[in-house]
Design a protein around this motif. Structure first.
Motif, mmCIF file in Angstrom:
data_model
loop_
_atom_site.group_PDB
_atom_site.id
_atom_site.type_symbol
_atom_site.label_atom_id
_atom_site.label_comp_id
_atom_site.label_asym_id
_atom_site.label_seq_id
_atom_site.Cartn_x
_atom_site.Cartn_y
_atom_site.Cartn_z
ATOM 1 N N TYR A 94 -6.978 78.080 28.633
ATOM 2 C CA TYR A 94 -5.492 78.888 28.790
ATOM 3 C C TYR A 94 -5.788 80.339 27.873
ATOM 4 C CZ TYR A 94 -0.914 80.013 26.352
ATOM 5 O OH TYR A 94 0.103 80.516 26.069
ATOM 6 N N MET A 118 -0.966 79.154 35.547
ATOM 7 C CA MET A 118 -1.617 78.091 36.154
ATOM 8 C C MET A 118 -0.669 76.987 36.730
ATOM 9 S SD MET A 118 -2.426 78.222 31.778
ATOM 10 C CE MET A 118 -3.766 76.158 32.281
ATOM 11 N N THR A 124 -2.745 73.614 35.468
ATOM 12 C CA THR A 124 -2.494 73.133 34.229
ATOM 13 C C THR A 124 -3.240 72.092 33.345
ATOM 14 O OG1 THR A 124 -0.019 73.527 35.199
ATOM 15 C CG2 THR A 124 -0.326 72.591 32.993
#
Length: 351
Positions: A94, A118, A124
């Motif tokens: 992230y 993402m 994700t």
């Protein structure tokens, strides 16, 4: 968007001299290692400085040697994905992607955008992992996501699948293609894979020893590569020295054979014949019939590559023919009569 590149850079005895333009399309740069593909991307990105020339992107001058303009990489809005992806191991996936967002844009809305990218690239669930705990294909998607959230004006991919295992490449091509479709601007795709280029590019430019050897729509370059190097890089395995004898004939100078062709210019030095364009004769009226001796064969999953030599000179290698696997196993012979359609013969020059 539009890109214009007309630059030169000397690297010892090697000189990179490229001149091309690209619009809202995928332009592939195809060439062997060391021909200048990656250096071209680095000059566009501002990582390397040309010795002379000009680089413009959507009307903005990124580099102009005469006007002394040389924007720093941060001002160029160029997204370059390196072969090794250049991810930060001390950051999570992230945070790696968030680094692509310019500092002044790192708001709650930008974080939502990171999450959306993402999700689009199906990473994700990797948000809290570090790059070392992800696969090569996952790292590639992280690197691509980091570029996309930076809102570049051009996307440049430097052999994006070279670090991936064979079974992952086609799958990742599909993922990257989806991102390119959403991007909708200029994409430069560096590759040494002619199959990859054929599947994914709108146009292609062939680089040879620092110079553009051919440029045009992909189908057109494959159909008529024009030069020996371009023919080889598009996968032509049979390249033979030749000279023009008249408007519709060439002589193969190493084999004392004459072939009928579909019109020929004075400057040709070779002909190219793709393996699948050499066919066993089924009709005695077919053109360019050559009686050959089979000198070897190579078995592939779905075909054979059959080595042929002229029957009158069986020790002199001639061409390779690609034959359907089942057909060859049922019709294998030590001698074979083949033909080549004049329209399938590539007329080539040295450069």
């Amino acid at each position: 968007m539009s890109l214009k590149v007309d630059v030169k850079k000397r690297l010892g005895a090697f000189t990179l001299d490229v001149d091309f333009e690209a619009g809202n399309e995928t332009l592939a740069l195809l060439g062997a290692s060391g021909c200048g593909k990656t250096m071209t991307l680095k000059m566009i990105a501002g990582i390397e400085k040309p010795d002379e020339g000009i680089i413009e992107l959507d009307g903005v001058t990124l580099f102009d040697s005469e006007k002394k303009i040389n924007l720093v990489p941060q001002e160029r809005r160029v997204g370059l994905m390196f072969q090794n992806y250049a991810l930060f191991e001390n950051m999570t996936v992230y945070k790696n992607i968030l680094m692509g967002v310019r500092e002044e844009r790192r708001t709650a809305a930008a974080r939502e955008e990171v999450e959306a990218v993402m999700d689009c690239l199906h990473i994700t669930d990797l948000a809290d992992r570090h790059p070392s705990r992800t696969s090569g294909g996952q790292q590639q998607r992280v690197a691509l996501a980091r570029i996309m959230v930076s809102h570049p004006n051009i996307l440049m991919l430097d052999e994006p699948f070279s670090a991936l295992d064979e079974h992952l490449r086609f799958q990742m091509e599909e993922v990257v293609q989806e991102a390119i479709n959403d991007f909708g601007k200029t994409v430069l795709w560096v590759s040494h894979s002619r199959d990859e280029v054929y599947r994914r590019a709108d146009r292609m430019a062939i680089l040879d020893d620092g110079h553009l050897d051919a440029i045009g729509p992909v189908d057109e370059v494959f159909r008529d590569p024009k030069t020996v190097k371009a023919a080889a890089l598009t996968g032509c395995k049979n390249i033979l020295r030749a000279e023009r004898t008249d408007e519709t004939h060439v002589k193969l100078t190493d084999h004392d054979l004459t072939l009928t062709v579909s019109g020929v210019s004075e400057d040709i030095t070779h002909v190219g014949i793709r393996m699948h364009h050499i066919r066993p004769v089924t009709d005695m009226s077919e053109p360019n019939q050559i009686y050959c001796t089979v000198t070897g064969e190579t078995k592939n999953p779905f075909s054979y590559v059959v080595d042929l030599a002229p029957a009158l000179a069986p020790k002199k290698p001639f061409v390779m023919m690609e034959a359907d696997k089942d057909w060859w196993e049922n019709n294998r012979s030590r001698e074979i009569l083949v033909s080549i359609d004049p329209a399938d013969i590539l007329l080539l020059r040295e450069r």
